[in-house]
Design an enzyme around this catalytic site. Structure first.
Site, PDB file in Angstrom:
ATOM      1  N   ARG A   1     -27.711 -19.913  14.766  1.00 59.60           N
ATOM      2  CA  ARG A   1     -27.681 -18.315  15.464  1.00 59.60           C
ATOM      3  C   ARG A   1     -28.445 -18.259  15.960  1.00 59.60           C
ATOM      4  NH1 ARG A   1     -23.051 -18.443  14.989  1.00 59.60           N
ATOM      5  NH2 ARG A   1     -21.251 -16.989  13.907  1.00 59.60           N
TER       6      ARG A   1
ATOM      7  N   HIS B   1     -23.345 -23.321  23.073  1.00 57.23           N
ATOM      8  CA  HIS B   1     -22.696 -23.240  21.856  1.00 57.23           C
ATOM      9  C   HIS B   1     -21.189 -23.488  21.353  1.00 57.23           C
ATOM     10  CE1 HIS B   1     -21.968 -19.199  18.887  1.00 57.23           C
ATOM     11  NE2 HIS B   1     -21.703 -19.644  18.272  1.00 57.23           N
TER      12      HIS B   1
ATOM     13  N   GLU C   1     -27.436 -15.397  24.497  1.00 60.66           N
ATOM     14  CA  GLU C   1     -25.942 -15.970  25.083  1.00 60.66           C
ATOM     15  C   GLU C   1     -24.745 -15.339  25.551  1.00 60.66           C
ATOM     16  OE1 GLU C   1     -24.537 -18.270  22.450  1.00 60.66           O
ATOM     17  OE2 GLU C   1     -25.483 -19.336  20.283  1.00 60.66           O
TER      18      GLU C   1
END
Length: 317
Positions: free
Chosen positions: A236, A283, A265
């Protein structure tokens, strides 16, 4: 038939199953729903299947219809959901562990390799078609027989360790608790992050996002890493203090950084983008067809079990 809201598109295999089992409202445009849209679209629903990009904070949860009894999160993490607020409202929260272990571990190794072997810089030189080979051209760091620190030795961390052993790496780890010897497989346990960092020529971040891990890699703790360390984060974004990391990359304290996750993000601190020693992905940790189908099935399983009056095995509250 129970009614659910699905906040983003699923793969066709999952959508077929969810429509067979439930009266499902799908997000045909696959856009990120606003809090107001989530509240409105779920007003007569029994449950919500959401992805990590949908935030369910205390305010949103307090405004959900009393008919909503479960939030099935399509992710192994669930820091996008205020679990305590959900519990206060009698709403179960589930996640999708185990099924994305291998795919995410692969990405962790890719980040370490891409960063340490200067893959981003190499791509730019190759595209420019003007590079000249020399003995010191784009010299990187070799992972073989180095020390790898793993921050978070859960299923994903252990899968990273398994892959790293193929490079002959010495595995060190920090976890809330020491693992049994059959899970450690020779890895060296550190009671605190500081002692782990001291040994980490390469560092793979694979821990969950919690209050304790937020900005765990910061101006002070980065100092404990060996000079020219390589860091990879597939967990994360908020585990890294961006300002401190950017400064460490500029100074050379950090040789290179590999990121698959980052704060804000899809936006990212613009200072990162000025650096050549950053290997960046959008991601992609779980982004294989098999994994995404399995994640969808796991979330649907949790809904199905819950509506049968049983506790889902993936319930986190």
């Amino acid at each position: 038939m129970k009614k659910i809201l699905v906040t983003r598109n699923l793969l066709p295999e999952n959508e077929k199953r969810v429509l067979d089992l439930f009266n499902a409202t799908l997000n045909k445009e696959d856009k990120v729903l606003s809090p107001e849209e989530v509240i409105s679209l779920s007003k007569d629903c029994d449950g919500i299947l959401c992805v990590g990009g949908n935030k369910f904070d205390k305010e949103i949860i307090s405004k959900l219809s009393s008919s909503v009894k479960i939030i099935a999160n399509y992710a192994v993490g669930y820091n996008n959901v205020d679990v305590d607020a959900a519990e206060e409202r009698g709403i179960a929260v589930t996640n999708t562990p185990e099924v994305l272990t291998d795919a995410t571990a692969d990405i962790s190794i890719l980040l370490l390799l891409g960063a340490s072997r200067r893959a981003y810089e190499g791509r730019k030189h190759a595209e420019a078609q003007s590079w000249n080979w020399s003995t010191n051209f784009l010299m990187g760091k070799q992972m073989s027989n180095k020390k790898l620190g793993i921050l978070g030795m859960g299923r994903i961390g252990r899968a990273v360790a398994q892959r790293a052993r193929g490079f002959g790496m010495e595995i060190h780890y920090h976890n809330r608790n020491k693992l049994s010897s059959d899970l450690e497989l020779g890895a060296i346990y550190h009671k605190d992050a500081k002692s782990l960092f001291v040994e980490s020529e390469f560092l793979s971040i694979n821990c969950p996002a919690t209050a304790e891990t937020t900005n765990l890699l910061n101006e002070e703790t980065i100092k404990f890493l060996p000079d020219k360390a390589v860091v990879a984060n597939a967990a994360r974004g908020d585990i890294i203090d961006d300002r401190a990391m950017i400064q460490a990359m500029k100074s050379g304290k950090i040789f290179a950084l590999g990121l698959d996750v980052y704060n804000g993000e899809p936006r990212i601190n613009k200072e990162y983008l000025k650096l050549d020693n950053l290997f960046l992905l959008p991601h992609l940790g779980s982004s294989t067809k098999r994994t995404r189908i399995d994640m969808g099935d796991r979330a649907i399983d949790n809904l199905e079990v819950f509506f049968l009056g049983k506790k889902p095995k993936d319930q986190v509250n």
